[in-house]
Design a protein around this motif. Structure first.
Motif, PDB file in Angstrom:
ATOM      1  N   ASP A 119       0.807  -1.223   0.000  1.00 37.04           N
ATOM      2  CA  ASP A 119       0.000   0.000   0.000  1.00 37.04           C
ATOM      3  C   ASP A 119       0.842   1.275   0.000  1.00 37.04           C
ATOM      4  O   ASP A 119       0.307   2.365   0.099  1.00 37.04           O
ATOM      5  CB  ASP A 119      -0.950  -0.004   1.201  1.00 37.04           C
ATOM      6  CG  ASP A 119      -0.205  -0.210   2.511  1.00 37.04           C
ATOM      7  OD1 ASP A 119       1.014  -0.527   2.466  1.00 37.04           O
ATOM      8  OD2 ASP A 119      -0.828  -0.052   3.573  1.00 37.04           O
ATOM      9  N   VAL A 120       2.161   1.129  -0.076  1.00 40.17           N
ATOM     10  CA  VAL A 120       3.020   2.313  -0.089  1.00 40.17           C
ATOM     11  C   VAL A 120       4.032   2.176  -1.218  1.00 40.17           C
ATOM     12  O   VAL A 120       4.753   1.182  -1.296  1.00 40.17           O
ATOM     13  CB  VAL A 120       3.791   2.472   1.242  1.00 40.17           C
ATOM     14  CG1 VAL A 120       4.696   3.709   1.190  1.00 40.17           C
ATOM     15  CG2 VAL A 120       2.826   2.566   2.416  1.00 40.17           C
ATOM     16  N   GLN A 121       4.060   3.160  -2.090  1.00 41.12           N
ATOM     17  CA  GLN A 121       5.043   3.122  -3.173  1.00 41.12           C
ATOM     18  C   GLN A 121       6.233   4.009  -2.824  1.00 41.12           C
ATOM     19  O   GLN A 121       6.060   5.115  -2.318  1.00 41.12           O
ATOM     20  CB  GLN A 121       4.407   3.613  -4.470  1.00 41.12           C
ATOM     21  CG  GLN A 121       5.454   3.877  -5.554  1.00 41.12           C
ATOM     22  CD  GLN A 121       4.871   3.915  -6.940  1.00 41.12           C
ATOM     23  OE1 GLN A 121       4.441   2.897  -7.472  1.00 41.12           O
ATOM     24  NE2 GLN A 121       4.828   5.096  -7.522  1.00 41.12           N
ATOM     25  N   LEU A 122       7.423   3.507  -3.104  1.00 39.93           N
ATOM     26  CA  LEU A 122       8.621   4.348  -2.977  1.00 39.93           C
ATOM     27  C   LEU A 122       8.779   5.097  -4.298  1.00 39.93           C
ATOM     28  O   LEU A 122       9.168   4.522  -5.308  1.00 39.93           O
ATOM     29  CB  LEU A 122       9.846   3.468  -2.706  1.00 39.93           C
ATOM     30  CG  LEU A 122       9.895   2.826  -1.314  1.00 39.93           C
ATOM     31  CD1 LEU A 122      11.002   1.774  -1.241  1.00 39.93           C
ATOM     32  CD2 LEU A 122      10.096   3.886  -0.236  1.00 39.93           C
ATOM     33  N   ASP A 123       8.469   6.385  -4.286  1.00 33.34           N
ATOM     34  CA  ASP A 123       8.593   7.183  -5.518  1.00 33.34           C
ATOM     35  C   ASP A 123      10.060   7.449  -5.827  1.00 33.34           C
ATOM     36  O   ASP A 123      10.450   7.556  -6.983  1.00 33.34           O
ATOM     37  CB  ASP A 123       7.891   8.538  -5.350  1.00 33.34           C
ATOM     38  CG  ASP A 123       6.405   8.453  -5.607  1.00 33.34           C
ATOM     39  OD1 ASP A 123       5.921   7.352  -5.928  1.00 33.34           O
ATOM     40  OD2 ASP A 123       5.715   9.491  -5.492  1.00 33.34           O
ATOM     41  N   GLY A 124      10.848   7.610  -4.763  1.00 38.74           N
ATOM     42  CA  GLY A 124      12.267   7.889  -4.972  1.00 38.74           C
ATOM     43  C   GLY A 124      12.984   7.771  -3.643  1.00 38.74           C
ATOM     44  O   GLY A 124      12.389   8.033  -2.594  1.00 38.74           O
ATOM     45  N   VAL A 125      14.242   7.340  -3.684  1.00 38.47           N
ATOM     46  CA  VAL A 125      15.032   7.242  -2.455  1.00 38.47           C
ATOM     47  C   VAL A 125      16.409   7.827  -2.744  1.00 38.47           C
ATOM     48  O   VAL A 125      17.018   7.507  -3.768  1.00 38.47           O
ATOM     49  CB  VAL A 125      15.163   5.776  -1.987  1.00 38.47           C
ATOM     50  CG1 VAL A 125      15.978   5.703  -0.689  1.00 38.47           C
ATOM     51  CG2 VAL A 125      13.788   5.152  -1.766  1.00 38.47           C
ATOM     52  N   GLY A 126      16.889   8.677  -1.846  1.00 44.76           N
ATOM     53  CA  GLY A 126      18.212   9.285  -2.013  1.00 44.76           C
ATOM     54  C   GLY A 126      19.107   8.931  -0.841  1.00 44.76           C
ATOM     55  O   GLY A 126      18.626   8.603   0.247  1.00 44.76           O
ATOM     56  N   VAL A 127      20.417   8.979  -1.092  1.00 48.79           N
ATOM     57  CA  VAL A 127      21.374   8.675  -0.035  1.00 48.79           C
ATOM     58  C   VAL A 127      22.349   9.841   0.066  1.00 48.79           C
ATOM     59  O   VAL A 127      22.820  10.349  -0.948  1.00 48.79           O
ATOM     60  CB  VAL A 127      22.156   7.383  -0.380  1.00 48.79           C
ATOM     61  CG1 VAL A 127      23.259   7.137   0.643  1.00 48.79           C
ATOM     62  CG2 VAL A 127      21.216   6.194  -0.441  1.00 48.79           C
ATOM     63  N   SER A 128      22.629  10.264   1.301  1.00 48.76           N
ATOM     64  CA  SER A 128      23.690  11.240   1.525  1.00 48.76           C
ATOM     65  C   SER A 128      24.631  10.641   2.549  1.00 48.76           C
ATOM     66  O   SER A 128      24.457   9.499   2.987  1.00 48.76           O
ATOM     67  CB  SER A 128      23.095  12.558   2.017  1.00 48.76           C
ATOM     68  OG  SER A 128      22.582  12.378   3.318  1.00 48.76           O
ATOM     69  N   SER A 129      25.613  11.398   2.951  1.00 51.91           N
ATOM     70  CA  SER A 129      26.604  10.886   3.875  1.00 51.91           C
ATOM     71  C   SER A 129      25.962  10.245   5.113  1.00 51.91           C
ATOM     72  O   SER A 129      26.343   9.163   5.536  1.00 51.91           O
ATOM     73  CB  SER A 129      27.509  12.056   4.268  1.00 51.91           C
ATOM     74  OG  SER A 129      28.350  11.679   5.299  1.00 51.91           O
ATOM     75  N   LYS A 130      24.949  10.926   5.683  1.00 48.20           N
ATOM     76  CA  LYS A 130      24.385  10.441   6.951  1.00 48.20           C
ATOM     77  C   LYS A 130      22.958   9.919   6.873  1.00 48.20           C
ATOM     78  O   LYS A 130      22.464   9.356   7.849  1.00 48.20           O
ATOM     79  CB  LYS A 130      24.378  11.601   7.959  1.00 48.20           C
ATOM     80  CG  LYS A 130      25.764  12.114   8.289  1.00 48.20           C
ATOM     81  CD  LYS A 130      25.712  13.051   9.485  1.00 48.20           C
ATOM     82  CE  LYS A 130      27.108  13.494   9.868  1.00 48.20           C
ATOM     83  NZ  LYS A 130      27.321  14.918   9.657  1.00 48.20           N
ATOM     84  N   TYR A 131      22.275  10.157   5.760  1.00 47.02           N
ATOM     85  CA  TYR A 131      20.840   9.864   5.736  1.00 47.02           C
ATOM     86  C   TYR A 131      20.383   9.108   4.494  1.00 47.02           C
ATOM     87  O   TYR A 131      21.018   9.176   3.444  1.00 47.02           O
ATOM     88  CB  TYR A 131      20.027  11.171   5.822  1.00 47.02           C
ATOM     89  CG  TYR A 131      20.354  11.966   7.055  1.00 47.02           C
ATOM     90  CD1 TYR A 131      19.847  11.590   8.301  1.00 47.02           C
ATOM     91  CD2 TYR A 131      21.202  13.065   6.979  1.00 47.02           C
ATOM     92  CE1 TYR A 131      20.176  12.294   9.439  1.00 47.02           C
ATOM     93  CE2 TYR A 131      21.538  13.783   8.119  1.00 47.02           C
ATOM     94  CZ  TYR A 131      21.025  13.397   9.349  1.00 47.02           C
ATOM     95  OH  TYR A 131      21.350  14.089  10.475  1.00 47.02           O
ATOM     96  N   VAL A 132      19.252   8.452   4.674  1.00 49.69           N
ATOM     97  CA  VAL A 132      18.500   7.902   3.543  1.00 49.69           C
ATOM     98  C   VAL A 132      17.170   8.650   3.542  1.00 49.69           C
ATOM     99  O   VAL A 132      16.493   8.718   4.572  1.00 49.69           O
ATOM    100  CB  VAL A 132      18.258   6.383   3.717  1.00 49.69           C
ATOM    101  CG1 VAL A 132      17.267   5.882   2.682  1.00 49.69           C
ATOM    102  CG2 VAL A 132      19.581   5.634   3.612  1.00 49.69           C
ATOM    103  N   ILE A 133      16.821   9.244   2.400  1.00 51.45           N
ATOM    104  CA  ILE A 133      15.587  10.032   2.311  1.00 51.45           C
ATOM    105  C   ILE A 133      14.648   9.341   1.331  1.00 51.45           C
ATOM    106  O   ILE A 133      15.016   9.101   0.179  1.00 51.45           O
ATOM    107  CB  ILE A 133      15.866  11.449   1.756  1.00 51.45           C
ATOM    108  CG1 ILE A 133      17.039  12.111   2.473  1.00 51.45           C
ATOM    109  CG2 ILE A 133      14.600  12.297   1.782  1.00 51.45           C
ATOM    110  CD1 ILE A 133      16.791  12.571   3.861  1.00 51.45           C
ATOM    111  N   ALA A 134      13.448   9.027   1.799  1.00 51.73           N
ATOM    112  CA  ALA A 134      12.486   8.372   0.916  1.00 51.73           C
ATOM    113  C   ALA A 134      11.315   9.295   0.629  1.00 51.73           C
ATOM    114  O   ALA A 134      10.796   9.956   1.530  1.00 51.73           O
ATOM    115  CB  ALA A 134      11.987   7.081   1.562  1.00 51.73           C
ATOM    116  N   ASN A 135      10.919   9.352  -0.636  1.00 54.18           N
ATOM    117  CA  ASN A 135       9.680  10.023  -1.018  1.00 54.18           C
ATOM    118  C   ASN A 135       8.659   8.921  -1.252  1.00 54.18           C
ATOM    119  O   ASN A 135       8.838   8.080  -2.132  1.00 54.18           O
ATOM    120  CB  ASN A 135       9.884  10.847  -2.285  1.00 54.18           C
ATOM    121  CG  ASN A 135      10.616  12.160  -2.026  1.00 54.18           C
ATOM    122  OD1 ASN A 135      10.043  13.238  -2.062  1.00 54.18           O
ATOM    123  ND2 ASN A 135      11.904  12.059  -1.747  1.00 54.18           N
TER     124      ASN A 135
END
Ligand SMILES: *[C@@H]1O[C@H](CO)[C@@H](O)[C@H](O)[C@H]1NC(C)=O
Ligand SMILES: *[C@@H]1O[C@H](CO)[C@@H](O)[C@H](O)[C@H]1NC(C)=O
Ligand SMILES: *[C@@H]1O[C@H](CO)[C@@H](O)[C@H](O)[C@H]1NC(C)=O
Length: 780
Positions: free
Chosen positions: A386-402
């Protein structure tokens, strides 16, 4: 790294439109229409519409022959005299039909322009010691790209929230790196569009890609910023993307084949002839389109080759531009993935985050794997039904999911272990950022450099102009960097937005986002409405703000977006349930939405205008054939209406790659199915609503002849006297004119058309629509 499609220019339009605001005065009951003054073709007094000659052309497929009387309108050279004559005659007819709306168009244009803060500046982003941003200048149509020196790099203390004030005009220290207005003048281009604007890592050279025809073939130029001197010959026929390697001297670009397919990646070394450029990758499969990019860490370069359903990524160390490209995961049918790179802890192992979609994981799953063996995967963010990952980004300290759930989006961030080792187990729930409005749009990612802790959020809704908010995750500090100004007395509290659900014939519930002016809207069936739809390629039409739309809302109109199947609004399965042999769901959902809106008294068939562009124009064509009684008027922009004939012709750009989108009609099952909805093939002798159809002569995505043939056939068969107009932009392509004021003029003409069709030529907007607002009112 998006694949081209018959996509609407929505994002662009929204970005350009967003500037607004407003205010208040004596309401001149906008909704009061001149009843009975509906327009009628025969009473226009503008003479008869052009008649296209019939030249029967037989097309045999699967043992069946179709006859196309207007096939001759297709001219790949775009220079055939008879074709141009017909298009010009249609343009003249359209101009004559719209002659009496000139004043209205001027008024609408004035309102729209009056809402824009003409001199404005984007929110700066940091890159290697500089802040980069773009200005718009009063009276100028295009952007001016600028930069200024930044202080020291990001730090965990929140110093990377320190931020220059670039709003005070071209202050000291500002360097113009590319003024699109001046460039366009210098080269005397009528059409002008810039794609990539890329600075070399040492900040000394600028590469940019420009199109001066509208055919989406971009020429790359490179100059030295300190002197303005060209340091490379122009590189023609590219896709418009450019990527710099870290040696500050090598750049990669993609060239297009004769069918406009970006298919080959070239390597160019500054100071050497373009003729010596080296091909580093060539995609032989005509269903695959090639794109290039650079990782956020700046450590890797990427080549992505993708079809509708399948993709493959190659990577190369950005420090080693002549090195060998390596495949991340070998291509596998119906497996689509993207990657992001993390160098790992000092001396540790680097890893990939892989966002992967396949039949088992339609809403995508995030995985991690060591760069040394990308097949050794650990789940990072598990697949959810029921949840789509539209996009996921990675930086030095974080993972950001849309993420996207139930047609609503949110941003979630997760912290990595100190040093950034590859996670060995799924991440927890993370921290969710959402907003309270019923219907809104949100996206976000780390801004600036790889070490940055600043999450930049873009928030807007149908009633709220875009705000750009920087959130420093480490310290929790938040700052609203910018709220797009809407001048002319706009107040978001004057408007309301809501979501309603229609039920399609198969029982599926279809969301619709609505916005209207609270003091003008009455839910008694008297309101006029513009209903928008798209429904293809899995693209989501999120409920965003558009200041141009206020001209309708302030005249008492409701604006709606039908989130129909074929789009990605409710995740991947929403898309898959509206394509191939289920494409009719797209149209049925839209009709169901319109019926619900009529039943629930939001509008009436006499008050309902509909609009779609490109593949959304196919939607408009299909529903007009199915239910012409349900609508008063329609705008079909660069509509993909001749889909069966086009998809049977592999010599037309996009055909082969789109077998995975619509199906291949050489196969009898698809032939029959596509024939059942293809708008040109289903034009019938029946009554049609008023229609405005647009085309771009140089459009490589939807050949101008599709709308032209459709209009010619409609003229010969329709039994009503409603107005049918074809407007072909002879000097532009799929995205039409590019100047920001030219775009407003174009929109003003479209809105004038539906207002006229609704008998509202003279309706004055409720105050607050900008044109009359004084600077004092705007400042208030
Ligand atoms: C290119 O520029 C970057 C950033 O200034 C610098 O670190 C790098 O050493 C330069 N590379 C070369 C080969 O000059
Ligand atoms: C989706 O949102 C609607 C309200 O907009 C609500 O009625 C429905 O229950 C939600 N569905 C799910 C699965 O959460
Ligand atoms: C729609 O409005 C009319 C009055 O214009 C009213 O009679 C009717 O009951 C309303 N229908 C609904 C479903 O609210």
């Amino acid at each position: 790294m998006a694949r081209p499609s018959r996509a609407a220019a929505l994002a662009l339009a929204v970005a350009l439109a967003c500037l607004v605001a407003a205010a208040a005065a004596a309401p001149a009951r906008a909704a009061a229409s001149r009843a009975g003054a509906r327009l009628s073709g025969s009473k226009l007094g503008i003479g008869e519409p052009p008649v296209a000659r019939r030249k029967p052309h037989r097309m045999k497929t699967n043992g069946e022959t179709r006859v196309d009387d207007y096939y001759w309108l297709r001219d790949d050279s775009r220079g055939d005299a008879e074709v141009l004559e017909y298009l010009e005659a249609e343009n003249k007819y359209a101009a004559a039909a719209m002659e009496d709306t000139k004043e209205l168009q001027e008024r609408l244009f004035g309102e729209m322009k009056g809402r824009i803060k003409e001199s404005d500046v984007s929110v700066p982003s940091k890159y290697n010691g500089y802040w980069y941003y773009a200005r718009t200048v009063e009276g100028s149509q295009y952007e001016v790209h600028c930069r200024r020196a930044a202080g020291p790099a990001a730090s965990a203390t929140g110093a990377d929230m320190e931020y220059p004030d670039v709003t005070k005009g071209a202050a000291e220290g500002e360097e113009v790196i590319l003024d699109e207005n001046r460039r366009r003048e210098e080269i005397g281009a009528k059409f002008f569009a810039v794609d990539a604007v890329e600075v070399s890592p040492d900040q000394k050279l600028l590469a940019w890609a420009e199109d001066t025809v509208g055919g989406e073939k971009y020429t790359v130029h490179v100059k030295e910023l300190a002197t303005g001197r060209a340091v490379s010959e122009p590189i023609p026929e590219t896709s418009g993307s450019v990527v710099w390697a870290n040696d500050n001297a090598t750049l990669f670009y993609v060239v297009k084949d004769k069918l406009d397919r970006p298919y080959k990646v070239m390597r160019h070394k500054i100071g050497t002839p373009v003729a010596d450029d080296v091909a580093v990758f060539e995609e032989p499969d005509e269903a695959f389109y090639v794109a290039i990019g650079k990782d956020f860490s700046e450590k890797l370069l990427y080549i992505q080759s993708g079809s509708s359903l399948t993709s493959e990524i190659l990577y190369l160390g950005a420090d080693d531009p002549s090195g060998e490209w390596k495949v991340v995961l070998p291509r596998s049918k119906n497996v689509d993935y993207s990657v992001a790179y993390h160098p790992g802890p000092e001396g540790g192992e680097p890893w990939f985050m892989i966002l992967l979609r396949d039949e088992r994981r339609p809403n995508s799953e995030a995985l991690v794997a060591p760069v040394s063996d990308p097949s050794r995967q650990t789940v990072l963010l598990p697949h959810r039904a029921d949840v789509q990952l539209d996009g996921v980004g990675v930086s030095s300290k974080y993972v950001i999911a849309n993420e996207r759930a139930n047609a609503t989006v949110r941003v979630v961030y997760h912290e990595l272990a100190p040093g950034g080792p590859m996670p060995t187990a799924p991440l927890g729930a993370g921290t969710v950022i959402g907003f309270d409005e019923a219907v809104y749009d949100l996206s976000g990612g780390i801004t600036g450099e790889f070490e940055s802790e600043v999450l930049r959020l873009y928030y807007n809704s149908m009633t709220t102009p875009t705000s750009i908010i920087d959130h420093h995750i480490g310290s929790g500090r938040r700052a609203v960097r910018k709220t797009i100004s809407v001048l002319g007395g706009f107040s978001k509290d004057d408007y309301a937005s809501e979501r309603v659900w229609a039920t399609s014939p198969d029982g599926t519930r279809v969301p619709i986002s609505l916005v209207y002016r609270k003091d003008l809207f009455k839910q008694d069936g008297t309101a006029k409405m513009l209903l928008y739809g798209y429904g293809s390629y899995g693209s989501s039409m999120d409920p965003t703000f558009d200041s141009k739309r206020l001209s309708l809302l302030d005249r008492g109109w409701v604006y709606g977006i039908a989130h129909i199947r074929g789009g990605g609004d409710l995740g991947r399965l929403w898309y898959e349930d509206g394509k191939f042999l289920k494409k009719r769901h797209t149209f049925e959902d839209f009709v169901a939405a319109a019926e619900l809106l009529v039943q629930a008294n939001y509008t009436s068939p006499e008050g309902l205008a509909i609009e779609g562009r490109s593949a959304g124009g196919m939607l408009i064509g299909a529903v007009l054939n199915m239910r012409p009684d349900l609508f008063n008027s329609a705008i079909a922009g660069v509509p993909f209406v001749d889909c069966l004939t086009t998809m049977l012709d592999p010599s037309i750009p996009l055909t082969i790659t789109e077998y995975e989108e619509w199906g291949n009609p050489e196969l009898p099952e698809y032939y029959e199915y596509m024939k059942s909805y293809s708008p040109v093939d289903n034009v019938k002798p029946q009554r049609y609503p008023h229609m405005l159809v647009t085309a771009g002569l140089h459009d490589p995505r939807v050949g101008y002849w599709e709308p032209a043939k459709w209009v010619a056939k409609l003229r010969s068969l329709k039994t009503d006297d409603s107005v049918l107009l074809l407007k072909t932009e002879l000097g532009a392509g799929h995205f039409s004119v590019t100047g920001r004021f030219d775009r407003l003029k174009e929109r003003a003409a479209e809105l004038a058309f539906i207002l006229k069709a609704a008998g509202q030529m003279d309706a004055a907007p409720l105050a607050g629509s900008g044109a009359a607002a004084s600077p004092a009112a705007a400042a208030a």
